[in-house]
Design a protein around this motif. Sequence first.
Motif, mmCIF file in Angstrom:
data_model
loop_
_atom_site.group_PDB
_atom_site.id
_atom_site.type_symbol
_atom_site.label_atom_id
_atom_site.label_comp_id
_atom_site.label_asym_id
_atom_site.label_seq_id
_atom_site.Cartn_x
_atom_site.Cartn_y
_atom_site.Cartn_z
ATOM 1 N N THR A 1 3.151 10.100 -6.370
ATOM 2 C CA THR A 1 2.056 9.400 -6.249
ATOM 3 C C THR A 1 2.744 9.839 -4.742
ATOM 4 N N ALA A 2 3.858 10.255 -4.545
ATOM 5 C CA ALA A 2 4.305 10.128 -3.023
ATOM 6 C C ALA A 2 3.291 11.082 -1.933
ATOM 7 N N ASN A 3 3.214 10.335 -0.021
ATOM 8 C CA ASN A 3 2.241 11.825 -0.039
ATOM 9 C C ASN A 3 2.777 11.079 1.719
ATOM 10 N N ALA B 1 1.123 11.498 4.818
ATOM 11 C CA ALA B 1 -0.026 10.662 5.968
ATOM 12 C C ALA B 1 0.770 9.149 5.293
ATOM 13 N N ALA B 2 1.034 8.761 4.159
ATOM 14 C CA ALA B 2 1.205 7.352 4.243
ATOM 15 C C ALA B 2 3.082 7.437 4.574
ATOM 16 N N TYR B 3 3.725 8.008 4.694
ATOM 17 C CA TYR B 3 5.078 7.584 4.860
ATOM 18 C C TYR B 3 5.216 7.413 6.286
ATOM 19 N N ASP C 1 1.318 -1.345 -0.125
ATOM 20 C CA ASP C 1 -0.207 0.126 0.172
ATOM 21 C C ASP C 1 1.285 1.451 0.103
ATOM 22 N N PHE C 2 2.264 0.949 -0.053
ATOM 23 C CA PHE C 2 3.055 2.467 -0.368
ATOM 24 C C PHE C 2 2.939 2.711 -1.082
ATOM 25 N N PRO C 3 2.668 3.869 -1.356
ATOM 26 C CA PRO C 3 2.209 4.923 -3.156
ATOM 27 C C PRO C 3 3.941 5.083 -3.660
ATOM 28 N N ASP C 4 4.732 4.907 -3.145
ATOM 29 C CA ASP C 4 6.779 5.303 -3.608
ATOM 30 C C ASP C 4 7.854 4.292 -3.707
ATOM 31 N N SER D 1 2.641 6.682 8.202
ATOM 32 C CA SER D 1 1.588 5.107 8.563
ATOM 33 C C SER D 1 2.215 4.128 8.276
ATOM 34 N N PHE D 2 2.944 4.290 7.596
ATOM 35 C CA PHE D 2 4.219 2.526 6.964
ATOM 36 C C PHE D 2 5.708 3.497 8.320
#
Length: 81
Positions: free
Chosen positions: A61-63, A65-67, A37-40, A69-70
């Motif tokens: 595609t990075a953001n 919030a995703a960082y 689910d990591f957008p990078d 969460s990861f």
Amino acid sequence: RVVGQQGWDTDGLPDGLAWHDQGSADDAALLTRLLADFPDDLLLLEVYSNRVTLMPAENKTANAAAYESFLTEILDSVLHS
């Protein structure tokens, strides 16, 4: 530590990643799950008991919030192991 390049030790890791200091099967499973689910693209990940270093490719595609969460899931895993 995991690097985003071809290498000798790739046991359990997604394609394009290699261990730099072999991790466990549980480490590989956690990373594989999180990267789904990591957008990078991951260039480097170092996990220690007192810090985590993440070096993403910073694709469009990075953001943040995703960082976050990861990193939270990685830290939770380290703290509970």
